[in-house]
Structures are given as structure tokens and as C-alpha cells.
Motif scaffolding. Structure first.
Motif, PDB file in Angstrom:
ATOM      1  N   VAL A 280       0.842  -1.200   0.000  1.00  0.00           N
ATOM      2  CA  VAL A 280       0.000   0.000   0.000  1.00  0.00           C
ATOM      3  C   VAL A 280       0.876   1.247   0.000  1.00  0.00           C
ATOM      4  O   VAL A 280       1.882   1.308   0.706  1.00  0.00           O
ATOM      5  CB  VAL A 280      -0.932   0.005   1.235  1.00  0.00           C
ATOM      6  N   TYR A 281       0.488   2.237  -0.798  1.00  0.00           N
ATOM      7  CA  TYR A 281       1.183   3.527  -0.790  1.00  0.00           C
ATOM      8  C   TYR A 281       0.151   4.655  -0.786  1.00  0.00           C
ATOM      9  O   TYR A 281      -0.974   4.508  -1.251  1.00  0.00           O
ATOM     10  CB  TYR A 281       2.131   3.662  -1.987  1.00  0.00           C
ATOM     11  N   TYR A 282       0.566   5.803  -0.233  1.00  0.00           N
ATOM     12  CA  TYR A 282      -0.301   6.971  -0.070  1.00  0.00           C
ATOM     13  C   TYR A 282       0.556   8.203  -0.289  1.00  0.00           C
ATOM     14  O   TYR A 282       1.491   8.451   0.471  1.00  0.00           O
ATOM     15  CB  TYR A 282      -0.925   6.954   1.333  1.00  0.00           C
ATOM     16  N   ARG A 283       0.288   8.960  -1.343  1.00  0.00           N
ATOM     17  CA  ARG A 283       1.129  10.103  -1.678  1.00  0.00           C
ATOM     18  C   ARG A 283       0.310  11.184  -2.356  1.00  0.00           C
ATOM     19  O   ARG A 283      -0.846  10.976  -2.728  1.00  0.00           O
ATOM     20  CB  ARG A 283       2.272   9.658  -2.597  1.00  0.00           C
ATOM     21  N   ASP A 284       0.948  12.355  -2.521  1.00  0.00           N
ATOM     22  CA  ASP A 284       0.359  13.460  -3.258  1.00  0.00           C
ATOM     23  C   ASP A 284       1.402  14.035  -4.198  1.00  0.00           C
ATOM     24  O   ASP A 284       2.399  13.370  -4.512  1.00  0.00           O
ATOM     25  CB  ASP A 284      -0.198  14.519  -2.296  1.00  0.00           C
ATOM     26  N   GLU A 285       1.213  15.295  -4.647  1.00  0.00           N
ATOM     27  CA  GLU A 285       2.146  15.874  -5.605  1.00  0.00           C
ATOM     28  C   GLU A 285       3.541  16.031  -5.020  1.00  0.00           C
ATOM     29  O   GLU A 285       4.544  15.975  -5.737  1.00  0.00           O
ATOM     30  CB  GLU A 285       1.647  17.238  -6.080  1.00  0.00           C
ATOM     31  N   ILE A 286       3.628  16.241  -3.709  1.00  0.00           N
ATOM     32  CA  ILE A 286       4.935  16.439  -3.069  1.00  0.00           C
ATOM     33  C   ILE A 286       5.684  15.127  -2.947  1.00  0.00           C
ATOM     34  O   ILE A 286       6.901  15.057  -3.157  1.00  0.00           O
ATOM     35  CB  ILE A 286       4.754  17.103  -1.691  1.00  0.00           C
ATOM     36  N   GLY A 287       4.977  14.065  -2.637  1.00  0.00           N
ATOM     37  CA  GLY A 287       5.610  12.765  -2.460  1.00  0.00           C
ATOM     38  C   GLY A 287       4.845  11.921  -1.467  1.00  0.00           C
ATOM     39  O   GLY A 287       3.644  12.119  -1.239  1.00  0.00           O
ATOM     40  N   ASN A 288       5.537  10.989  -0.842  1.00  0.00           N
ATOM     41  CA  ASN A 288       4.904  10.086   0.111  1.00  0.00           C
ATOM     42  C   ASN A 288       4.465  10.845   1.360  1.00  0.00           C
ATOM     43  O   ASN A 288       5.187  11.703   1.873  1.00  0.00           O
ATOM     44  CB  ASN A 288       5.875   8.971   0.498  1.00  0.00           C
TER      45      ASN A 288
END
Length: 596
Positions: A280-288
Motif C-alpha cells: 500500500v502507498y499513499y502520496r500526493d504531488e509532493i511525495g509520500n
């Protein structure tokens, strides 16, 4: 034949468009439960219907309140003895009436004078209007709900009660039709007697509601199916707080110091993933985003989603969450027939609202005869093609979308398609073919001479390099003779068989002589080419002669030991000295070889 088709179409139209007055049904008793404790309006209506007509009834109509019909997200009906919403329901039209109507078939024909109980469940979104629309960080959030005091129905109602569950006991105002009673966070209206069909009377409640007004403005759910055992899921989510807009500045200090500061804001929420989810991974434009927490349970994987900042009214955030699933739990096949059974939408947060959802299912390259089975109405877009590594003509992508979804839409869809298993060999064969072409090209490039004119200096260097490589091989092979001879000496010391020692010595002398002659021949070739390496080879020859003398001397000492001419302690000391000298000479040879 054409006349028969036209006749069927005409009959179907008449069946869908009919007068409500032709159905002599009466709502004997109506109990409405309106849940306004969240940002959704959930209504559960228990209706006891009786048939007063001259004939049996096979279906009945459900009408939506005109003020709420555009906000309908879900409607379901279950019978008196049904645990699930299994009653067949389809949208219909009523002559001389506008609005939305649904026709529901009874589980069995309702005879004249008979009664039955049905339960209608409806969920409406975006019907709670924040008032005031803008609040400061320290203020609490109040909302207004406007609806109907009566159960909006095409049939007359003999008696009706309504119970409204609020989010708190703090109620600013509410309509007073029929002298309603208030107890804590509950309002009760009725009973109302002999209510006519299509009756309307404005219901309005203004109360405090600080529950998370969290809305998924848009969401893209990408499902990539692999027949090599994995299903990759990735969800791109745009979130928005649709409550009262924050007025004035945001104070992080007050937010952390005072527990009721920003009470209607959203710090975090829980997403429930399938039990088999992994990686599972969770990130946005900045990163993790490292503030999330994952809890693996027996029947699910719970993930606490904590954005980088708390969400106040009008604020937005964007994130991507992804995970892998084993395909054997969701993909079934019979020969070349495959069926993918997965949820169209999964749990994002409790009491979720998704304004716009797009689902893209990427199938293996070569999938054909695609057919989608859905439990509710889903819009299909034009299929697309997706290209990734080792693809030739693209992977088919099934694109489906739907607006205004809630938790009740978390249901399975089934995607059927055919796939020839021989196509699974396509990618491995492409890899093998690519490496074969690469190696074949390198072989051609190395072996072919692409120069226009010959370079004598370069040819001389290549020739010297080739001779040197042969010298290195022969020297290493000659050093290996000494190791084999040492093994013969050790066997002789154990078995005292002089024949073993003589055989080893004879082999050493013969092969050593041959290798030395070959190295001397190569040395003369280097000298002919004018290379300085011939001197180094001569030095190796000299050192090797000394090594050979020490090896033979060591064997002589072993013979003296076996014959009893020398003591064991003296032999060990002498052999140690000889081995040390021999190793020093071998190290010198190795250094020269490294220089070569």
C-alpha cells in the motif's frame, strides 16, 4: 414482422406510462425515520400498503419529493420478509405528473383487501445547507434541512409519523406542524391522519452539525489486471470540505491548544481496503505522506488517511492511494472465458459522498468480447487502449463512470471477457528475442572490421594482447601443477607408497617441460614484436625455476621423513620455511601477471 415490433413498442410505452389513479392502493400506516446526524439525509420509510381495488395489484409506485429528487443518490426497497433490497425497481413515468417515480413489483400479487409491509430506503446528498455559510475557526457549524412534513406518495395515507435524528441537541429552530415533540437530538412529528396523495408541507430544521462534511469532488479508480497473478489498484482522489467556509485566518496555535477550535474541520479519516491488499502507498504531488497509519485486520486493511493540513470549509486536498491484490481472489476463468469480480467503488470514508467517479479497468493485451454486468445503472464510455512495456497493439481499457455515489453503491461488478492463453507467451518471447538480437549485434560488431584502412600499430597491439593472454593462461596452468604435486606428496606421506610420489613427480616434470617450452615460444614472439613484455615473461620463467626447485626439495624432505632420516619436528620446521619461500616467489609471479 414490422407491425409486430411496432405493436410491442406501443404496449411497452403504455406499460411504463400509466395513471396512478388506476391503482387502488392505500397507505394504511407510514413510519418515516429521517437521519440527519451526518452530512447525508438518510430516510427509511416503513409503509403498510393495502389493496382496495377490484383486482389484485402486482406493483406500486414510489414518488420522490420534488425538492429532494435532484439530490437522490440511492433508493432501495425490500419486502416484509426480505433481508436485502431484492424487490425489482425501475424508474417510470406518470401521466400528467412531473417529477421522478419508481415502480416496484410486489414479491407476490397483493390480493384485494390484503396488506403488506415494505421498507423504502433513500439517501440524499448535498441537502444540508450550511447557515451561516461562513464561520470563523472558533465558531460551530449550523445547517438547514428543508423537506416535507408528509410522506410524498401517489396514494392516500391514513396515518403517518415522522422521527428526525439530528447531529446534536442544539436546535436553533424547526417547524411546528402538528405540535411536534423534541427529546435530546430527536424530533417527532405526527401522527397525521388522512393525508391526501401528493401532499406537501414545508419542513425546515436549523440545527448544529459539526460532523465532517467531506466530499469526493472527483475520483479516478484504475484497475490493472495481470494474468501473472496480480491486480494493481490505484485511486486518485480530489477531496473538498463542503461545510461552512472558513472566515478569517487560520491559527495553528489555537487549533492545537483549544480542543473545540475548528470543531467542524477534518484532521483525518479512515479508508477500508480489501483484506488481501498489500504494498500500500499513499502520496500526493509532493511525495509520500508518512503521517498515515495502516492496520491489518482479519477481514480488512484499515488505513488512517491524515492530510498534510486539516481541512476547513471550502478547503481542498488531492492524494493518490494504491495497492496490489492477488488475482486468484477476484479473477475466475473457464478455459478462455474470464470473469473479473470486483467492487465498482470501494470504501473511501464513512458516510462517503462521491460527486464524480471514473473507473478504468485495464485488461491484458488480447482480451476480446468484453461484457460488463453491473448491479445498478453505470454509464459506459468509449473503450480506450493503454500501452506499457512489451505491448504491441495495446491493452483494452474499459471506461465507466457514475455521479453521486454513496456507501450503498459499494457493490461488485462482473467483467466478462475472452483471452487466449497462448498470448501469455508473447512478452517472454519478446524479451528473449530482444536479447537475442542484442547479443547477435554485439557479436557482429566485435568480429567485423569496419575500418577503411588497416592500422599496423593497432594490429600489433592486438597481437601482443593476444600473446599476453596466452602467456597468462599457461603460467596459471603451470602454477596449478605445483598444487597437484603437493597433493601427491601429501598422499605419499599418508600411504608411504613411493609409486604415488614417483608418478606425481613424473607428471610434474613432463607437463612442466611442455608448458615452459610453450611460454618460451610465446616469449620469443613478444620479442619479435618488439614488446617490452618479453622481459617480464623472462623474469617469470626465472622465478618459476626457483619455485620448482623448492617444490622438489619439499618432496625430498618428505621422502626423508618417511624413511625415518629426519625427525617430524625438524621436517615441519623445514617444510614451513620452504613453503614460505615458495609463496613469496609465487606472489612475485602474481604481481608480474597483474602488471601484464
Amino acid at each position: 414482422m414490422a407491425f409486430f415490433v411496432i405493436y410491442l413498442l406501443f404496449c411497452t410505452t403504455l406499460f411504463a406510462r400509466y395513471k396512478a389513479s388506476e391503482v387502488n392502493l392505500v397507505n394504511e400506516e407510514v413510519k418515516r425515520f429521517v437521519d440527519l446526524a451526518t452530512h447525508l439525509a438518510k430516510m427509511t420509510t416503513e409503509v403498510t400498503i393495502s389493496n382496495s381495488g377490484p383486482a389484485a395489484a402486482f406493483s406500486f409506485l414510489i414518488a420522490l419529493d420534488p425538492e429532494l429528487e435532484s439530490h437522490l443518490a440511492f433508493i432501495g426497497v425490500k419486502g416484509e420478509d426480505e433481508e436485502e433490497n431484492v424487490l425489482e425497481l425501475q424508474e417510470a413515468e406518470v401521466r400528467e405528473k412531473s417529477g421522478r417515480f419508481f415502480r416496484v413489483k410486489f414479491p407476490a400479487a397483493l390480493a384485494v383487501g390484503a396488506k403488506t409491509k415494505i421498507t423504502v430506503e433513500t439517501v440524499f446528498t448535498h441537502v444540508l445547507r450550511p447557515y451561516p455559510t461562513h464561520i470563523t475557526q472558533a465558531e460551530r457549524q449550523f445547517v438547514i434541512f428543508e423537506g416535507n412534513h408528509y410522506f410524498f406518495s401517489p396514494y392516500p395515507t391514513k396515518t403517518q409519523t415522522t422521527r428526525i435524528k439530528l447531529a446534536s441537541r442544539n436546535v436553533e429552530s424547526y417547524t411546528k406542524l402538528g405540535n411536534p415533540s423534541k427529546s435530546e437530538d430527536t424530533l417527532e412529528y405526527g401522527p397525521f391522519k388522512d393525508v391526501g396523495s401528493y401532499s406537501q408541507d414545508r419542513l425546515k430544521v436549523h440545527y448544529e452539525n459539526n460532523t465532517p462534511f467531506l466530499t469526493v469532488a472527483s475520483m479516478t479508480r484504475l484497475i490493472e489486471v495481470s494474468h501473472w497473478g496480480n491486480i494493481a489498484v490505484e485511486e486518485t482522489v480530489d477531496l473538498k470540505h463542503t461545510g461552512a467556509v472558513l472566515k478569517g485566518p487560520f491559527s495553528r496555535y489555537d487549533y492545537q491548544r483549544q480542543p473545540d477550535s475548528g470543531i467542524s474541520s477534518i484532521k483525518s479519516f479512515k479508508t477500508i481496503l480489501p483484506a488481501a491488499a498489500q504494498d500500500v502507498y499513499y502520496r500526493d504531488e509532493i511525495g509520500n505522506i508518512s503521517t498515515s497509519h495502516l492496520a491489518v485486520l482479519d477481514d480488512s486493511v484499515d488505513m488512517e488517511i491524515r492530510p498534510r493540513f486539516p481541512l476547513f470549509g471550502g478547503w481542498k486536498t488531492h492524494y493518490v492511494i494504491g495497492y496490489n491484490l492477488p488475482s486468484y481472489e477476484y479473477l475466475y476463468n473457464l478455459g478462455d472465458q474470464y470473469a473479473l469480480k470486483m467492487r465498482f467503488v470501494d470504501h473511501v470514508f464513512d458516510d462517503q459522498v462521491i460527486d464524480s467517479l471514473t473507473v478504468k479497468i485495464i485488461l491484458p493485451e488480447g482480451a476480446k468480447n468484453i461484457h460488463l454486468e453491473n448491479p445498478y445503472e453505470i454509464n459506459r464510455a468509449q473503450d480506450e487502449l493503454h500501452y506499457t512495456y512489451l505491448d504491441t497493439f495495446g491493452r483494452p481499457v474499459v471506461v465507466a463512470y457514475k455521479n453521486n455515489l454513496v456507501e450503498q453503491h459499494i457493490q461488485d461488478i462482473v467483467l466478462h471477457y475472452t483471452f487466449n492463453k497462448i498470448l501469455m507467451l508473447q512478452e517472454p518471447l519478446l524479451v528473449v528475442g530482444a536479447f537475442y538480437i542484442l547479443f547477435f549485434t554485439v557479436i557482429l560488431y566485435v568480429r567485423l572490421d569496419f575500418s577503411i584502412t588497416k592500422d599496423p600499430a593497432a594490429e600489433a597491439k592486438m597481437k601482443v594482447a593476444s600473446i599476453t593472454e596466452q602467456v597468462l593462461t599457461l603460467v596459471n596452468k603451470r602454477l596449478g601443477l605445483y598444487r597437484h604435486f603437493e597433493e601427491s606428496v601429501n598422499k605419499y606421506k599418508q600411504s608411504r607408497d613411493i609409486a604415488t610420489l614417483n608418478a606425481g613427480k613424473k607428471t610434474l616434470e613432463t607437463e612442466h617441460r611442455n608448458l615452459t617450452n610453450e611460454i618460451a615460444s610465446l616469449q620469443s614472439k613478444l620479442k619479435t614484436e618488439g614488446s617490452e613484455l618479453s622481459d617480464k615473461v623472462a623474469e617469470i620463467q626465472k622465478l618459476d625455476g626457483q619455485v620448482k626447485e623448492l617444490v622438489l626439495k619439499s618432496s625430498q624432505e618428505a621422502e626423508r621423513l618417511v624413511a625415518g632420516k629426519v625427525k617430524k619436528e625438524t621436517y615441519i620446521e623445514t617444510d614451513k620455511q620452504l613453503s614460505s619461500k615458495r609463496q613469496d616467489l609465487i606472489n612475485k609471479v602474481d604481481n608480474i601477471l597483474d602488471a601484464l
